[in-house]
Motif scaffolding. Sequence first.
Motif, PDB file in Angstrom:
ATOM      1  N   ASP A 106       2.084  79.524  95.936  1.00 24.24           N
ATOM      2  CA  ASP A 106       1.473  80.888  95.300  1.00 24.24           C
ATOM      3  C   ASP A 106       0.095  80.535  94.970  1.00 24.24           C
ATOM      4  OD1 ASP A 106       3.987  81.812  95.247  1.00 24.24           O
ATOM      5  OD2 ASP A 106       4.541  80.856  93.173  1.00 24.24           O
ATOM      6  N   TYR A 107      -0.684  80.102  96.257  1.00 27.76           N
ATOM      7  CA  TYR A 107      -2.406  80.018  96.099  1.00 27.76           C
ATOM      8  C   TYR A 107      -2.781  81.374  95.936  1.00 27.76           C
ATOM      9  CZ  TYR A 107      -6.693  78.398  97.130  1.00 27.76           C
ATOM     10  OH  TYR A 107      -8.197  78.207  97.344  1.00 27.76           O
ATOM     11  N   LYS A 108      -3.586  81.342  94.952  1.00 27.88           N
ATOM     12  CA  LYS A 108      -4.441  82.699  94.645  1.00 27.88           C
ATOM     13  C   LYS A 108      -5.887  82.519  94.843  1.00 27.88           C
ATOM     14  CE  LYS A 108      -0.640  84.579  91.593  1.00 27.88           C
ATOM     15  NZ  LYS A 108      -0.373  85.121  90.231  1.00 27.88           N
ATOM     16  N   ILE A 109      -6.460  83.629  95.242  1.00 31.90           N
ATOM     17  CA  ILE A 109      -7.977  83.621  95.446  1.00 31.90           C
ATOM     18  C   ILE A 109      -8.607  85.047  95.395  1.00 31.90           C
ATOM     19  CG2 ILE A 109      -8.065  83.373  98.059  1.00 31.90           C
ATOM     20  CD1 ILE A 109     -10.363  81.844  97.899  1.00 31.90           C
ATOM     21  N   ARG A 110      -9.671  85.118  94.675  1.00 33.75           N
ATOM     22  CA  ARG A 110     -10.393  86.295  94.550  1.00 33.75           C
ATOM     23  C   ARG A 110     -11.817  86.077  94.625  1.00 33.75           C
ATOM     24  NH1 ARG A 110     -10.203  90.851  89.688  1.00 33.75           N
ATOM     25  NH2 ARG A 110     -12.585  91.843  90.140  1.00 33.75           N
ATOM     26  N   ILE A 111     -12.387  86.982  95.562  1.00 33.49           N
ATOM     27  CA  ILE A 111     -13.790  86.881  95.972  1.00 33.49           C
ATOM     28  C   ILE A 111     -14.496  88.345  95.591  1.00 33.49           C
ATOM     29  CG2 ILE A 111     -15.428  86.582  97.827  1.00 33.49           C
ATOM     30  CD1 ILE A 111     -14.103  83.989  96.977  1.00 33.49           C
ATOM     31  N   ASP A 112     -15.614  88.217  94.953  1.00 31.74           N
ATOM     32  CA  ASP A 112     -16.277  89.553  94.706  1.00 31.74           C
ATOM     33  C   ASP A 112     -17.770  89.344  95.224  1.00 31.74           C
ATOM     34  OD1 ASP A 112     -14.517  90.491  92.925  1.00 31.74           O
ATOM     35  OD2 ASP A 112     -15.177  89.371  91.202  1.00 31.74           O
ATOM     36  N   ASP A 113     -18.292  90.451  95.547  1.00 33.44           N
ATOM     37  CA  ASP A 113     -19.501  90.305  96.370  1.00 33.44           C
ATOM     38  C   ASP A 113     -20.323  91.551  96.039  1.00 33.44           C
ATOM     39  OD1 ASP A 113     -21.861  89.820  97.922  1.00 33.44           O
ATOM     40  OD2 ASP A 113     -20.781  90.388  99.690  1.00 33.44           O
ATOM     41  N   HIS A 114     -21.314  91.505  95.397  1.00 32.93           N
ATOM     42  CA  HIS A 114     -22.225  92.379  95.140  1.00 32.93           C
ATOM     43  C   HIS A 114     -23.595  92.378  96.003  1.00 32.93           C
ATOM     44  CE1 HIS A 114     -20.727  93.135  91.062  1.00 32.93           C
ATOM     45  NE2 HIS A 114     -20.570  91.936  91.089  1.00 32.93           N
ATOM     46  N   THR A 144     -14.494  93.632  96.409  1.00 29.32           N
ATOM     47  CA  THR A 144     -13.490  92.577  96.072  1.00 29.32           C
ATOM     48  C   THR A 144     -12.223  92.300  96.836  1.00 29.32           C
ATOM     49  OG1 THR A 144     -12.217  92.154  93.907  1.00 29.32           O
ATOM     50  CG2 THR A 144     -12.429  94.324  94.708  1.00 29.32           C
ATOM     51  N   ASP A 145     -11.902  91.337  97.242  1.00 28.49           N
ATOM     52  CA  ASP A 145     -10.962  90.727  97.972  1.00 28.49           C
ATOM     53  C   ASP A 145     -10.085  89.704  97.410  1.00 28.49           C
ATOM     54  OD1 ASP A 145     -11.555  91.887 100.757  1.00 28.49           O
ATOM     55  OD2 ASP A 145     -13.261  90.822 100.290  1.00 28.49           O
ATOM     56  N   LYS A 146      -8.674  90.008  97.258  1.00 31.06           N
ATOM     57  CA  LYS A 146      -7.521  89.207  96.748  1.00 31.06           C
ATOM     58  C   LYS A 146      -6.558  88.864  97.590  1.00 31.06           C
ATOM     59  CE  LYS A 146      -8.036  92.093  92.464  1.00 31.06           C
ATOM     60  NZ  LYS A 146      -7.394  93.110  91.530  1.00 31.06           N
ATOM     61  N   ASN A 147      -6.380  87.486  97.597  1.00 27.34           N
ATOM     62  CA  ASN A 147      -5.521  86.868  98.404  1.00 27.34           C
ATOM     63  C   ASN A 147      -4.344  86.047  97.652  1.00 27.34           C
ATOM     64  OD1 ASN A 147      -6.074  87.954 100.881  1.00 27.34           O
ATOM     65  ND2 ASN A 147      -6.506  85.877 101.982  1.00 27.34           N
ATOM     66  N   ASN A 148      -2.944  86.351  98.020  1.00 30.67           N
ATOM     67  CA  ASN A 148      -2.028  85.460  97.271  1.00 30.67           C
ATOM     68  C   ASN A 148      -1.141  85.110  98.344  1.00 30.67           C
ATOM     69  OD1 ASN A 148      -0.256  84.390  95.613  1.00 30.67           O
ATOM     70  ND2 ASN A 148       0.381  86.358  94.700  1.00 30.67           N
ATOM     71  N   PHE A 149      -1.042  83.799  98.601  1.00 33.09           N
ATOM     72  CA  PHE A 149      -0.307  83.309  99.680  1.00 33.09           C
ATOM     73  C   PHE A 149       0.333  81.842  99.253  1.00 33.09           C
ATOM     74  CE2 PHE A 149      -4.480  82.015 100.600  1.00 33.09           C
ATOM     75  CZ  PHE A 149      -4.467  80.721 100.960  1.00 33.09           C
ATOM     76  N   THR A 150       1.144  81.427 100.128  1.00 30.35           N
ATOM     77  CA  THR A 150       1.833  80.370  99.848  1.00 30.35           C
ATOM     78  C   THR A 150       1.930  79.520 101.297  1.00 30.35           C
ATOM     79  OG1 THR A 150       3.619  81.258  98.351  1.00 30.35           O
ATOM     80  CG2 THR A 150       4.077  79.126  99.332  1.00 30.35           C
ATOM     81  N   ASN A 151       1.610  78.244 101.078  1.00 32.64           N
ATOM     82  CA  ASN A 151       1.565  77.329 102.340  1.00 32.64           C
ATOM     83  C   ASN A 151       2.354  75.966 102.129  1.00 32.64           C
ATOM     84  OD1 ASN A 151      -0.325  75.588 100.874  1.00 32.64           O
ATOM     85  ND2 ASN A 151      -1.790  76.679 102.102  1.00 32.64           N
ATOM     86  N   ARG A 152       2.533  75.169 102.851  1.00 42.19           N
ATOM     87  CA  ARG A 152       3.213  74.138 102.556  1.00 42.19           C
ATOM     88  C   ARG A 152       2.679  72.840 101.679  1.00 42.19           C
ATOM     89  NH1 ARG A 152       2.628  70.647 108.365  1.00 42.19           N
ATOM     90  NH2 ARG A 152       0.454  70.680 108.623  1.00 42.19           N
TER      91      ARG A 152
END
Length: 200
Positions: A23-31, A11-19
């Motif tokens: 507060d862009y958030k994304i979560r990726i799960d992989d089985h 599981t990977d979680k990213n929380n970042f801001t761009n122009r």
Amino acid sequence: IRFGGEYMYFTDKNNFTNRYVNDYKIRIDDHFKAGFAEADIYITNDLAAKLGTRYEHSSRLGRSNIVPRVSLAYKIGLKGQASLAYGIFYQKPEKDYYLQSYAMEDLLYTKATHYIINYQRISRDYTLRIEGFYKKYNDLVKTYSTGGNNVTDSAGNAGYGDAKGIEVFWRDRKSIPDLDYWISYSYLDTKRDYLNYPHS
């Protein structure tokens, strides 16, 4: 016959801001599931084969692979052996790329096909090993910037490349009293067109 399997959960979680988006958030799960089986087959007293296959599935990529692996070994005299090997290997793209929104549904496995030839002669006092290889790469991650500002805004699997080389290893435990030494040499020539490079 040998066989086995593995299961991994990422599981990977990213929380970042761009122009563009705050507060862009994304979560990726992989089985990730994989299984393999291989067998040693003795064709004659001097010739043996190893045959195998591997299955992989990534829920993140929504893709499965079934790949072959095969090698042949021939005994030369009492201490020598020559062998050939062939195999296909897949790898998921680096998470830095498929965590980006533009690549959510676009990226696939990258692929490498290996061809290896090997000769070795091993005794109590000496070891000589010579190996040549060729590796072909397909579906490498290629990134693009359409805005002219070096910001990646698209990605795909259009990259490719190859690698070829030779390795030599010599070990001597006898020629000089009380001295065990070895010498190795590796030569590698590789070219890849991938990421944002304009050519290989």
